[in-house]
Design a protein around this motif. Structure first.
Motif, short mmCIF file in Angstrom:
data_model
loop_
_atom_site.label_atom_id
_atom_site.label_comp_id
_atom_site.label_asym_id
_atom_site.label_seq_id
_atom_site.Cartn_x
_atom_site.Cartn_y
_atom_site.Cartn_z
N ALA A 18 15.47 41.81 0.93
CA ALA A 18 14.50 40.92 1.55
C ALA A 18 13.93 39.99 0.48
O ALA A 18 14.12 40.20 -0.70
N VAL A 19 13.20 38.98 0.95
CA VAL A 19 12.57 38.02 0.04
C VAL A 19 11.10 38.38 -0.10
O VAL A 19 10.41 38.65 0.88
N GLU A 20 10.63 38.37 -1.32
CA GLU A 20 9.24 38.68 -1.67
C GLU A 20 8.33 37.53 -1.23
O GLU A 20 8.77 36.39 -1.10
N ILE A 59 15.10 49.73 -0.63
CA ILE A 59 14.72 48.37 -0.24
C ILE A 59 14.67 47.54 -1.52
O ILE A 59 14.02 47.94 -2.50
N PHE A 60 15.36 46.42 -1.51
CA PHE A 60 15.36 45.48 -2.62
C PHE A 60 14.64 44.22 -2.17
O PHE A 60 14.86 43.76 -1.05
N THR A 61 13.82 43.66 -3.02
CA THR A 61 13.27 42.33 -2.75
C THR A 61 13.53 41.45 -3.96
O THR A 61 13.64 41.94 -5.09
N THR A 62 13.63 40.16 -3.69
CA THR A 62 13.75 39.17 -4.76
C THR A 62 12.72 38.08 -4.51
O THR A 62 12.31 37.84 -3.36
N GLN A 115 18.72 33.36 -5.12
CA GLN A 115 19.49 33.21 -3.89
C GLN A 115 20.99 33.40 -4.09
O GLN A 115 21.75 33.31 -3.13
N SER A 116 21.44 33.67 -5.30
CA SER A 116 22.87 33.67 -5.59
C SER A 116 23.60 34.92 -5.13
O SER A 116 24.82 34.89 -4.94
N GLU A 117 22.88 36.03 -4.92
CA GLU A 117 23.55 37.29 -4.57
C GLU A 117 22.53 38.27 -3.99
O GLU A 117 21.33 38.18 -4.29
N PHE A 118 23.02 39.18 -3.15
CA PHE A 118 22.18 40.26 -2.65
C PHE A 118 22.07 41.33 -3.74
O PHE A 118 23.10 41.81 -4.23
N PRO A 119 20.87 41.75 -4.13
CA PRO A 119 20.77 42.80 -5.14
C PRO A 119 21.37 44.13 -4.65
O PRO A 119 21.86 44.92 -5.46
N ALA A 120 21.37 44.35 -3.36
CA ALA A 120 21.95 45.59 -2.82
C ALA A 120 23.44 45.71 -3.15
O ALA A 120 23.96 46.82 -3.25
N LEU A 162 23.44 40.85 -10.48
CA LEU A 162 24.09 42.14 -10.32
C LEU A 162 23.93 43.01 -11.56
O LEU A 162 23.67 44.21 -11.46
N ALA A 163 24.06 42.43 -12.74
CA ALA A 163 23.94 43.20 -13.98
C ALA A 163 22.53 43.76 -14.15
O ALA A 163 22.35 44.93 -14.50
N GLU A 164 21.53 42.94 -13.89
CA GLU A 164 20.15 43.39 -14.09
C GLU A 164 19.75 44.42 -13.03
O GLU A 164 19.03 45.38 -13.33
N THR A 165 20.22 44.24 -11.79
CA THR A 165 19.93 45.22 -10.74
C THR A 165 20.61 46.54 -11.07
O THR A 165 20.01 47.61 -10.92
N ARG A 166 21.84 46.47 -11.52
CA ARG A 166 22.56 47.68 -11.91
C ARG A 166 21.81 48.40 -13.03
O ARG A 166 21.63 49.62 -12.99
N ASN A 167 21.38 47.67 -14.04
CA ASN A 167 20.62 48.24 -15.15
C ASN A 167 19.37 48.95 -14.64
O ASN A 167 19.06 50.07 -15.07
N LEU A 168 18.65 48.31 -13.73
CA LEU A 168 17.43 48.90 -13.18
C LEU A 168 17.74 50.19 -12.42
O LEU A 168 17.09 51.21 -12.62
#
Length: 119
Positions: free
Chosen positions: A75-77, A46-49, A54-59, A21-27
């Motif tokens: 989604a998964v890359e 659209i977010f992909t990982t 698997q620990s959290e949805f980046p959205a 969550l922290a890194e997605t927020r930063n981005l």
């Protein structure tokens, strides 16, 4: 006005909800900052990982930032042998009068080598 795409990516050190969550927020905050984006102009994201996250949805990071009306998808890359581990990618669609050439893509940390031409 047209819909333009902005790409971005980052990498987390560990697959934990807090790190993701922290890194997605930063981005997201960096994409908004460098492109001068008003949240109401974001059409969707659209977010992909990579499969190792698997620990959290980046959205969820966007929701925590208050983006309650923005359509979001996680989604998964594709799992490739030359992929970047623990990578979060974003494709943000923006309603704007700017040209596609004016969009500034954001690649942070270890994800910078994904698009060295943009650095």
């Amino acid at each position: 006005m047209a819909v333009r795409g902005i790409r971005g990516a980052t990498v987390v050190n560990a697959d934990t909800p807090d790190a993701l969550l922290a890194e997605t927020r930063n981005l997201l905050e960096r994409i908004v900052e460098v492109n001068g984006i008003a949240i109401e102009d974001v059409a969707s994201i659209i977010f992909t990982t990579t499969p190792d996250l698997q620990s959290e949805f980046p959205a969820r990071a966007a929701r925590l930032l208050g983006w309650s009306s923005t359509p979001l998808l996680s989604a998964v890359e594709v799992n490739t042998p030359h992929g970047v581990p623990r990578c979060i990618r974003v494709l943000l669609h923006l309603n704007t009068d700017k040209s596609q050439a004016e969009m500034k893509h954001v690649y942070l940390g270890a994800a910078k080598h994904l698009r060295p031409d943009l650095q």
